[in-house]
Write an enzyme that holds these catalytic residues in place. Structure first.
Site, mmCIF file in Angstrom:
data_model
loop_
_atom_site.group_PDB
_atom_site.id
_atom_site.type_symbol
_atom_site.label_atom_id
_atom_site.label_comp_id
_atom_site.label_asym_id
_atom_site.label_seq_id
_atom_site.Cartn_x
_atom_site.Cartn_y
_atom_site.Cartn_z
ATOM 1 N N HIS A 171 -8.735 -3.399 -6.051
ATOM 2 C CA HIS A 171 -8.708 -3.380 -4.589
ATOM 3 C C HIS A 171 -9.817 -2.473 -4.070
ATOM 4 O O HIS A 171 -10.131 -1.449 -4.680
ATOM 5 C CB HIS A 171 -7.351 -2.904 -4.083
ATOM 6 C CG HIS A 171 -7.126 -3.179 -2.630
ATOM 7 N ND1 HIS A 171 -7.659 -2.389 -1.641
ATOM 8 C CD2 HIS A 171 -6.445 -4.170 -2.000
ATOM 9 C CE1 HIS A 171 -7.295 -2.872 -0.462
ATOM 10 N NE2 HIS A 171 -6.566 -3.956 -0.650
ATOM 11 N N GLU A 181 -11.236 -10.603 -0.796
ATOM 12 C CA GLU A 181 -10.939 -9.780 0.373
ATOM 13 C C GLU A 181 -12.227 -9.178 0.923
ATOM 14 O O GLU A 181 -12.731 -8.186 0.381
ATOM 15 C CB GLU A 181 -9.969 -8.647 -0.001
ATOM 16 C CG GLU A 181 -8.577 -9.112 -0.347
ATOM 17 C CD GLU A 181 -7.570 -7.979 -0.218
ATOM 18 O OE1 GLU A 181 -6.565 -8.179 0.458
ATOM 19 O OE2 GLU A 181 -7.815 -6.897 -0.755
ATOM 20 N N GLY A 191 -7.449 -4.570 7.266
ATOM 21 C CA GLY A 191 -6.848 -3.596 8.166
ATOM 22 C C GLY A 191 -7.621 -3.362 9.451
ATOM 23 O O GLY A 191 -7.327 -2.424 10.191
ATOM 24 N N LYS A 200 0.841 -1.206 0.000
ATOM 25 C CA LYS A 200 0.000 0.000 0.000
ATOM 26 C C LYS A 200 0.875 1.255 0.000
ATOM 27 O O LYS A 200 1.939 1.277 -0.632
ATOM 28 C CB LYS A 200 -0.991 -0.048 1.168
ATOM 29 C CG LYS A 200 -1.854 -1.322 1.158
ATOM 30 C CD LYS A 200 -3.006 -1.251 2.116
ATOM 31 C CE LYS A 200 -3.820 -2.536 2.041
ATOM 32 N NZ LYS A 200 -5.021 -2.490 2.888
#
Length: 255
Positions: free
Chosen positions: A95, A167, A173, A11
């Site tokens: 993403h 995901e 996170g 990232k």
């Protein structure tokens, strides 16, 4: 037989010193480890440095995004040809952070997918649902819609030699993660959806899990039959922790 892929998405993190320390650490930690493909996706300004540090390594180089043009008046964008020039092979697209912060639609992500395939690069296509969608029981519908943008525009065979990364957005996170069985159930459902178009493609396509994957939960996840490695975020910034995840994938493959 599918070969698992463990890929680190760095990232918006990095410095010259950090890249050197992390990649030297990974080269040492993963020397001699077999049965798993390992890749890292640093920010693009560190690709040249990473390419040098990985010159004698089995670790694959990737990155986090690509444009849909190879040249032209597209200020700030990065082309597939540029990525190939620095040895990058595995490119993350779709993403959830790109979809949310840059309003990237399913159709635009599908265009990127096609462009990468045309340029001989491996798309790592991220799919997944939000917390609200998960609570509403819409997980598979969301994943199917995101996949179908590629399948219906390019054919299911476009998934050959590509990677899918499931995901769940609520687990990225956050420290929360799906249980191994929950992740397996969704992976199996995704594979079944692809099989509705082609059982052959479904049986071969690599489907990673991403969402707070750590050394502590990696082995349990990789023991599941439809989970082929992981797309790793925060834990990918620590050489020992990331290597432990890759080693867990290699051990699961042996088993």
């Amino acid at each position: 037989m599918r070969r698992p892929l463990v890929m680190g998405n760095w990232k918006l993190n990095g410095s010259k010193a950090m890249v050197t320390e992390l990649l030297n650490g990974l080269n040492a930690e993963l020397k001699g480890v077999e049965g798993v493909d390992v890749a890292v996706a640093p920010p693009v300004m560190y690709l040249a440095q990473a390419e040098q540090l990985l010159a004698d390594s089995a670790i694959k180089l990737g990155t986090q995004n690509v444009d849909t043009h190879n040249s032209g008046a597209f200020t700030g964008d990065i082309s597939a040809e540029m990525l190939k020039d620095f040895g990058a092979t595995h490119i993350i697209i779709g993403h959830s952070e790109r979809r949310e912060y840059h309003q990237e639609s399913d159709e635009f992500v599908a265009q990127k997918f096609a462009f990468l395939k045309e340029n001989g690069l491996t798309p790592v296509l991220c799919i997944g649902e939000s917390d609200a969608q998960n609570e509403a029981g819409e997980t598979l519908a969301v994943c199917a819609r995101q996949l179908d943008a590629v399948i219906q525009s390019q054919g299911v065979e476009a998934l050959n030699d590509a990677v899918i990364a499931y995901e769940p957005i609520w687990a990225i996170g956050t420290g929360k993660a799906a249980t191994a069985q929950q992740a397996q159930d969704i992976h199996a459902a995704i594979r079944k959806h692809i099989a509705s178009y082609s059982e052959d493609v479904a049986s071969k396509v690599v489907i990673q899990y991403g969402g707070s994957v750590k050394a502590g939960n990696a082995a349990e996840l990789f023991a599941m039959p439809d989970i082929d490695g992981a797309l790793v975020g925060g834990a990918a910034l620590d050489a020992a922790g990331f290597a432990a995840i890759a080693k867990a994938a290699a051990e699961a493959k042996k088993a």
